[in-house]
Design an enzyme around this catalytic site. Structure first.
Site, PDB file in Angstrom:
ATOM      1  CG  ASP A   1       1.285   9.464 -16.222  1.00  0.00           C
ATOM      2  OD1 ASP A   1       0.979   8.123 -17.454  1.00  0.00           O
ATOM      3  OD2 ASP A   1       0.988  10.073 -17.111  1.00  0.00           O
TER       4      ASP A   1
ATOM      5  CG  ASP B   1       2.223   7.835 -21.806  1.00  0.00           C
ATOM      6  OD1 ASP B   1       0.884   8.120 -22.479  1.00  0.00           O
ATOM      7  OD2 ASP B   1       2.100   8.384 -20.672  1.00  0.00           O
TER       8      ASP B   1
END
Length: 217
Positions: A149, A183
């Site tokens: 991420d 995401d």
């Protein structure tokens, strides 16, 4: 759209999301250490490299067994979504529904790639920048990799006044989740799916019903 056009759209959309997602993740993994941060636009738009073993936006589920179970659940869910997309195309389903499901599928597969393979093809990023295909091997077995991420958009922050019950003096940061392209695709797909089911699907059902009644009369 006809079936061929829908199939082509799904293939292009999923491929584009996966390519962009993996390029960004590999660039971050091979150029940054965990915890390293690069400002993009002021202090509210940054690249902040973290890895997680759980759900989207850094939510975690612990332990090696948890990692494996979560990865297998992702694979099962992605397979079900892929089957439903193909089924919808064969049945002449609505393009809007097919597109939002494709976004969700692409995001899920993007994170599955990390979970399945990143532990095998990268070494750790904690103390140095990771190497792709290191000679000593990766940092984790198959199915136990961590999701990369990097996008961090803390739009604003403040400290609660001391007189506020329960949270007085606590620091608050709005939107402190750290996420990736996959995401984002999942989130957009889910929001689009909700909009589709609430506003578009009922209108489509009514128009289809009226067409059937006209044909019968």
């Amino acid at each position: 759209m006809n079936k061929k056009q829908q199939t082509r759209l799904v293939a292009i959309l999923i491929a584009a999301i996966l390519i962009v997602d993996q390029i960004v993740k590999i660039m971050v993994k091979t150029h940054m250490q965990i915890g390293e941060e690069i400002p993009l636009i002021g202090s509210w738009c940054r690249l902040h490299f973290i890895e997680n073993v759980g759900f989207a936006f850094g939510m975690n589920i612990g332990g090696d067994i948890g990692k494996i179970i979560l990865t297998l659940l992702r694979i099962v869910a992605s397979t079900a979504i892929a089957w439903y997309i193909m089924h919808s195309i064969r049945k002449g389903g609505r393009t809007s529904l097919i597109v939002c499901l494709s976004l969700i599928l692409a995001g899920a597969v993007g994170n599955i790639i990390d979970s399945c393979f990143y532990g095998l093809i990268f070494n750790e990023s904690y103390y140095s920048v990771a190497t792709l295909f290191p000679p000593e091997g990766g940092y984790a077995p198959f199915l136990q990799g961590r999701v990369v991420d990097m996008f961090y958009f803390p739009l604003f922050s403040f400290t609660f006044p001391e007189w506020v019950p329960f949270v007085g003096g606590n620091y608050f940061e709005f939107f402190n989740a750290i996420f990736n392209v996959a995401d984002s695709a999942i989130t957009i797909g889910v929001i689009w799916l909700l909009i589709d089911q609430i506003f578009i699907a009922p209108k489509y059902s009514k128009s289809t019903s009226s067409e059937i009644k006209q044909e019968e009369s």
